[in-house]
Design an enzyme around this catalytic site. Structure first.
Site, PDB file in Angstrom:
ATOM      1  N   ARG A 210       0.810  -1.216   0.000  1.00 52.95           N
ATOM      2  CA  ARG A 210       0.000   0.000   0.000  1.00 52.95           C
ATOM      3  C   ARG A 210       0.851   1.277   0.000  1.00 52.95           C
ATOM      4  O   ARG A 210       0.356   2.367  -0.253  1.00 52.95           O
ATOM      5  CB  ARG A 210      -0.966   0.000   1.191  1.00 52.95           C
ATOM      6  CG  ARG A 210      -0.353   0.416   2.497  1.00 52.95           C
ATOM      7  CD  ARG A 210      -1.233   0.093   3.676  1.00 52.95           C
ATOM      8  NE  ARG A 210      -2.361   0.981   3.845  1.00 52.95           N
ATOM      9  CZ  ARG A 210      -2.362   2.110   4.550  1.00 52.95           C
ATOM     10  NH1 ARG A 210      -1.251   2.522   5.127  1.00 52.95           N
ATOM     11  NH2 ARG A 210      -3.465   2.821   4.676  1.00 52.95           N
TER      12      ARG A 210
ATOM     13  N   ASN B 138       6.657  13.700   4.802  1.00 55.70           N
ATOM     14  CA  ASN B 138       6.441  12.317   5.271  1.00 55.70           C
ATOM     15  C   ASN B 138       6.583  11.342   4.089  1.00 55.70           C
ATOM     16  O   ASN B 138       7.247  10.304   4.174  1.00 55.70           O
ATOM     17  CB  ASN B 138       5.038  12.275   5.888  1.00 55.70           C
ATOM     18  CG  ASN B 138       4.597  10.929   6.433  1.00 55.70           C
ATOM     19  OD1 ASN B 138       3.882  10.866   7.413  1.00 55.70           O
ATOM     20  ND2 ASN B 138       4.975   9.814   5.817  1.00 55.70           N
TER      21      ASN B 138
ATOM     22  N   ARG C 287      -6.197  12.843   9.052  1.00 52.85           N
ATOM     23  CA  ARG C 287      -5.204  12.619   8.004  1.00 52.85           C
ATOM     24  C   ARG C 287      -5.944  12.140   6.757  1.00 52.85           C
ATOM     25  O   ARG C 287      -6.699  11.148   6.849  1.00 52.85           O
ATOM     26  CB  ARG C 287      -4.205  11.535   8.433  1.00 52.85           C
ATOM     27  CG  ARG C 287      -3.284  11.875   9.581  1.00 52.85           C
ATOM     28  CD  ARG C 287      -2.648  10.621  10.160  1.00 52.85           C
ATOM     29  NE  ARG C 287      -3.657   9.710  10.657  1.00 52.85           N
ATOM     30  CZ  ARG C 287      -3.545   8.382  10.706  1.00 52.85           C
ATOM     31  NH1 ARG C 287      -2.424   7.802  10.303  1.00 52.85           N
ATOM     32  NH2 ARG C 287      -4.519   7.635  11.167  1.00 52.85           N
TER      33      ARG C 287
ATOM     34  N   GLU D 103      -5.267  10.300   4.271  1.00 53.21           N
ATOM     35  CA  GLU D 103      -5.098   8.887   3.907  1.00 53.21           C
ATOM     36  C   GLU D 103      -5.778   7.952   4.901  1.00 53.21           C
ATOM     37  O   GLU D 103      -5.906   6.756   4.639  1.00 53.21           O
ATOM     38  CB  GLU D 103      -3.601   8.542   3.764  1.00 53.21           C
ATOM     39  CG  GLU D 103      -2.824   8.385   5.064  1.00 53.21           C
ATOM     40  CD  GLU D 103      -2.464   9.711   5.741  1.00 53.21           C
ATOM     41  OE1 GLU D 103      -2.973  10.765   5.320  1.00 53.21           O
ATOM     42  OE2 GLU D 103      -1.673   9.677   6.704  1.00 53.21           O
TER      43      GLU D 103
ATOM     44  N   ASP E  71       3.613   5.520  14.180  1.00 56.24           N
ATOM     45  CA  ASP E  71       2.160   5.665  14.187  1.00 56.24           C
ATOM     46  C   ASP E  71       1.562   4.260  14.168  1.00 56.24           C
ATOM     47  O   ASP E  71       1.631   3.603  13.154  1.00 56.24           O
ATOM     48  CB  ASP E  71       1.674   6.523  13.014  1.00 56.24           C
ATOM     49  CG  ASP E  71       2.345   6.176  11.690  1.00 56.24           C
ATOM     50  OD1 ASP E  71       3.576   6.025  11.642  1.00 56.24           O
ATOM     51  OD2 ASP E  71       1.615   6.029  10.705  1.00 56.24           O
TER      52      ASP E  71
ATOM     53  N   GLU F 121       7.115  -5.757   6.486  1.00 55.86           N
ATOM     54  CA  GLU F 121       7.284  -4.404   7.024  1.00 55.86           C
ATOM     55  C   GLU F 121       7.777  -4.425   8.472  1.00 55.86           C
ATOM     56  O   GLU F 121       8.550  -3.578   8.905  1.00 55.86           O
ATOM     57  CB  GLU F 121       5.911  -3.721   6.965  1.00 55.86           C
ATOM     58  CG  GLU F 121       5.826  -2.342   7.540  1.00 55.86           C
ATOM     59  CD  GLU F 121       4.381  -1.910   7.764  1.00 55.86           C
ATOM     60  OE1 GLU F 121       3.507  -2.782   7.968  1.00 55.86           O
ATOM     61  OE2 GLU F 121       4.140  -0.699   7.725  1.00 55.86           O
TER      62      GLU F 121
HETATM   63  O1  LIG Z   1      -1.414   5.186   6.250  1.00 57.68           O
HETATM   64  C1  LIG Z   1      -1.153   5.301   7.585  1.00 57.68           C
HETATM   65  C2  LIG Z   1       0.245   5.787   7.899  1.00 57.68           C
HETATM   66  O2  LIG Z   1       1.173   4.996   7.145  1.00 57.68           O
HETATM   67  C3  LIG Z   1       2.529   5.368   7.154  1.00 57.68           C
HETATM   68  O3  LIG Z   1       3.171   4.925   8.326  1.00 57.68           O
HETATM   69  C4  LIG Z   1       3.755   3.660   8.327  1.00 57.68           C
HETATM   70  O4  LIG Z   1       4.392   3.327   7.098  1.00 57.68           O
HETATM   71  C5  LIG Z   1       5.480   4.178   6.681  1.00 57.68           C
HETATM   72  C6  LIG Z   1       6.026   3.617   5.407  1.00 57.68           C
HETATM   73  O5  LIG Z   1       6.670   2.389   5.611  1.00 57.68           O
HETATM   74  C7  LIG Z   1       6.544   4.301   7.787  1.00 57.68           C
HETATM   75  O6  LIG Z   1       7.444   5.306   7.448  1.00 57.68           O
HETATM   76  C8  LIG Z   1       5.899   4.643   9.137  1.00 57.68           C
HETATM   77  O7  LIG Z   1       6.884   4.557  10.142  1.00 57.68           O
HETATM   78  C9  LIG Z   1       4.802   3.604   9.425  1.00 57.68           C
HETATM   79  O8  LIG Z   1       4.238   3.823  10.687  1.00 57.68           O
HETATM   80  C10 LIG Z   1       2.739   6.872   6.990  1.00 57.68           C
HETATM   81  O9  LIG Z   1       4.073   7.230   7.208  1.00 57.68           O
HETATM   82  C11 LIG Z   1       1.839   7.659   7.920  1.00 57.68           C
HETATM   83  O10 LIG Z   1       2.020   9.027   7.739  1.00 57.68           O
HETATM   84  C12 LIG Z   1       0.410   7.266   7.569  1.00 57.68           C
HETATM   85  O11 LIG Z   1      -0.495   8.069   8.281  1.00 57.68           O
END
Ligand SMILES: OC[C@H]1O[C@H](O[C@H]2O[C@H](CO)[C@@H](O)[C@H](O)[C@H]2O)[C@H](O)[C@@H](O)[C@@H]1O
Length: 593
Positions: free
Chosen positions: A188, A232, A308, A310, A344, A547
């Site tokens: 995703r 981000n 947010r 997304e 998050d 992940e």
């Molecule tokens: O869609 C929800 C959140 O997804 C991301 O966070 C997570 O995935 C990222 C990519 O691998 C990673 O950088 C982050 O540490 C994860 O928690 C995104 O970065 C968030 O902003 C978003 O709301």
């Protein structure tokens, strides 16, 4: 649209009745109607994002929760202009609760919106070869080498460039037009992410893919040029926050391999600008320690106070238990700020471990963020030396000394032999005011982030201290059979127990191995072996890199959080390759766990 935002004004007067927008020369600052606590700055969204959030909401009502991913809808694009599309959407027949028939919504999506993955296209990395020369020379086991080559080959799956259509018609897309190819995390996560890119680059360096690594850095620099900070991720809906600032680490590591001075010359002004972003306005906090000395430290603070985009439907649901609109606005800022932290979500930011609505990210001075900024200061000083800029080198060397003192004074806890996040008191001083340090402000709960200072030389060169901190790590309960847990609390949030994340394993293990302590090096090797084994077993079982992993189960991947477990996966691949490059693997060491 002008996206430049002043970080200065925290307006701490009485309750505002109306939202207002100040438009000052090149600056747009929107302050929302609410209590003084939530009068921080906001970067305006775009009409396209607002519309796609409406589609997201309608899709949830129509298709239901099962298999629903809200991000899918804000990653879609327009096939015709926005007003025609909105008019067609408004004409769809709705029930009283806002749902649309599945056929009608499917028909609309098909006719008016482009699919979520269409804005980036596969591209062969220019510097990929199936078996790079001198690849992982310390790996002696043929089994490990064969697997490492498979992981290396995953760069091809994750390599993308922005499609020509985005460049021609950027207003139809939430994807931001970037010049160079990127490596995406996977599944995703269809766009480049800020802090993920550091470990992606570590892996690319092990894979000798220097041009791809530099291209990613140049893309991130272009975001600083345009927005004043690294976003981000490279989407229009991520403009209102950053992520853990590791750009300087990327530049240093690439420079150490390539000695490319052009990269340094191009990066330096951007890094200085990024440093300013993290050390001014709402990101900066003044605090007076027990001896009466004032310190300046930084915190996460998103420039946003709405759901947010997304995760709009999810955030609305989380906030639905709050009755007061001002509390909701504040919660939205805390959710976005937790996303800025990269963690998050986690009990690390929650007042009540079982209630996400108690997030309080902006009231916390985080250990890891301040270590990253300290490293940024040291890196800028080093890079300035490289290009002969003694003034900048001196300025940032001084800044690093000041931050080291601040970290030691505000965050270090001598009884626990760990660095602890500091929770600011509830009162909200204006910009001029200084928080007063209280012992009770240190959060004594154990998180992997309490050990991140070990990553940098300033905190890992004193052998006695490293040995004490390592003992504290070993007694903390974080070191499990298959890696370091994120926390000790099994909250169901993804940045908590029993999940282990590649970046955390990497920073702690690398710090320990680079320290002067023999014992720390043994502990590091143990972490590396456990982590590599569980990644391998999961790969053999599922055919994928994940992940996050479950540090309690050999070959188990992680779970929890707001989306289903993802594969791909940029930073996990990068960390395995970086570990194998630094530590190698002897012929007789088994890979299974
Ligand atoms: O869609 C929800 C959140 O997804 C991301 O966070 C997570 O995935 C990222 C990519 O691998 C990673 O950088 C982050 O540490 C994860 O928690 C995104 O970065 C968030 O902003 C978003 O709301």
């Amino acid at each position: 649209m002008d996206r430049v935002v002043s970080l200065d004004p925290i307006i701490t007067t009485t309750l505002f009745i109306f939202s207002f927008t100040l438009i000052m020369s090149n600056t747009i600052v929107t302050a929302a109607a609410c209590t003084p606590k939530d009068s921080g700055p906001v970067i305006p969204t775009t009409p396209l994002i607002t519309f796609l959030e409406r589609v997201q909401e309608a899709a949830l009502k129509t298709y239901g929760h099962k298999g629903f991913d809200p991000k899918l809808y804000v990653d879609m694009s327009l096939k015709q202009n926005l007003s025609t599309t909105v008019a067609a959407f408004d004409k769809l027949t709705r029930t009283a609760n806002g749902s649309i028939s599945v056929e009608e919504l499917n028909g609309f999506l098909e006719k008016y919106l482009g699919g979520a993955a269409e804005d980036l296209v596969y591209v062969d990395p220019v510097d990929f070869v199936a078996e790079p020369e001198d690849f992982l020379p310390k790996v002696k086991s043929p089994e490990v080498r064969a697997w490492a080559l498979e992981v290396h080959s995953l760069w091809k799956n994750l390599s993308r460039k922005v499609s020509g259509q985005v460049l021609e018609n950027p207003d139809f897309y939430t994807m931001l037009p970037l010049e160079n190819p990127v490596i995406i995390p996977g599944s995703r996560f269809r766009e480049v992410y800020y802090w993920d890119s550091y470990w992606v680059i570590r892996g690319l360096l092990a894979s000798k893919m220097y041009e791809t690594a530099k291209g990613i850095v140049y893309n991130l620099i272009s975001l600083i040029d345009e927005f004043g900070h690294v976003l981000n991720g490279a989407r229009a809906y991520y403009t209102n926050r950053s992520q853990p600032p590791l750009l300087s680490s990327m530049v240093i590591d690439i420079y150490n391999r390539t000695h490319d001075e052009t990269l340094v010359i191009r990066s330096l002004p951007a890094l200085v600008k990024e440093h300013e972003f993290w050390n001014s306005g709402v990101h900066q906090v003044n605090i007076m320690d027990a001896d009466g000395t004032n310190h300046s430290l930084s915190r996460y603070y998103a420039l946003w106070n709405q759901p947010r985009p997304e995760s709009s439907t999810t955030d609305r649901e989380t906030a639905s238990k709050l009755s007061n609109n001002c509390d909701k606005t504040q919660l939205y800022r805390e959710l976005a700020s937790a996303a800025e932290s990269g963690w998050d979500f986690s009990t690390r930011w929650m007042r009540n471990e079982s209630d996400l609505a108690t997030l309080t990210t902006t009231s916390i001075i985080p250990v890891d963020l301040n270590v990253f900024i300290l490293k940024m200061e040291l890196d800028i000083s080093f890079l300035a030396h490289v290009v002969g800029d003694a003034v900048t080198a001196g300025r940032f060397s001084e800044a690093s000394q000041a931050r080291k003192k601040a970290i030691n004074s505000v965050l270090w806890n001598a009884e626990m032999q760990q660095w602890l996040d500091y929770w600011l008191s509830d009162s909200n001083p204006s910009k001029e005011e200084v928080y007063t340090w209280r012992r009770s402000g240190q959060n004594q709960k154990v998180f992997a982030s309490n050990f991140i200072p070990l990553w940098i030389e300033l905190f890992n060169s004193d052998v006695k201290m490293v040995d004490d901190v390592v003992l504290s790590l070993q007694n903390s309960g974080l070191v499990r059979s298959f890696g370091i847990a994120t926390s000790l609390t099994n909250s169901g949030q993804q940045w908590d127990f029993p999940n282990g994340w590649a970046p955390l394993q990497h920073m702690i293990a690398e710090g320990l191995v680079r320290s002067g302590s023999k014992h720390a090096r043994c502990v590091a090797k143990d972490i590396v072996v456990k982590w590599t084994r569980t990644n391998y077993v999961a790969y053999k079982k599922t055919g994928a890199m994940h992940e996050k992993y479950d540090v309690e189960k050999c070959g188990g991947f992680g779970g929890g959080g707001e989306y289903i477990p993802q594969t791909g996966f940029g930073w996990s691949n990068g960390v395995v390759l970086a570990f194998l490059e630094e530590f190698g693997w002897p012929e007789d060491l088994k890979l299974d766990c």
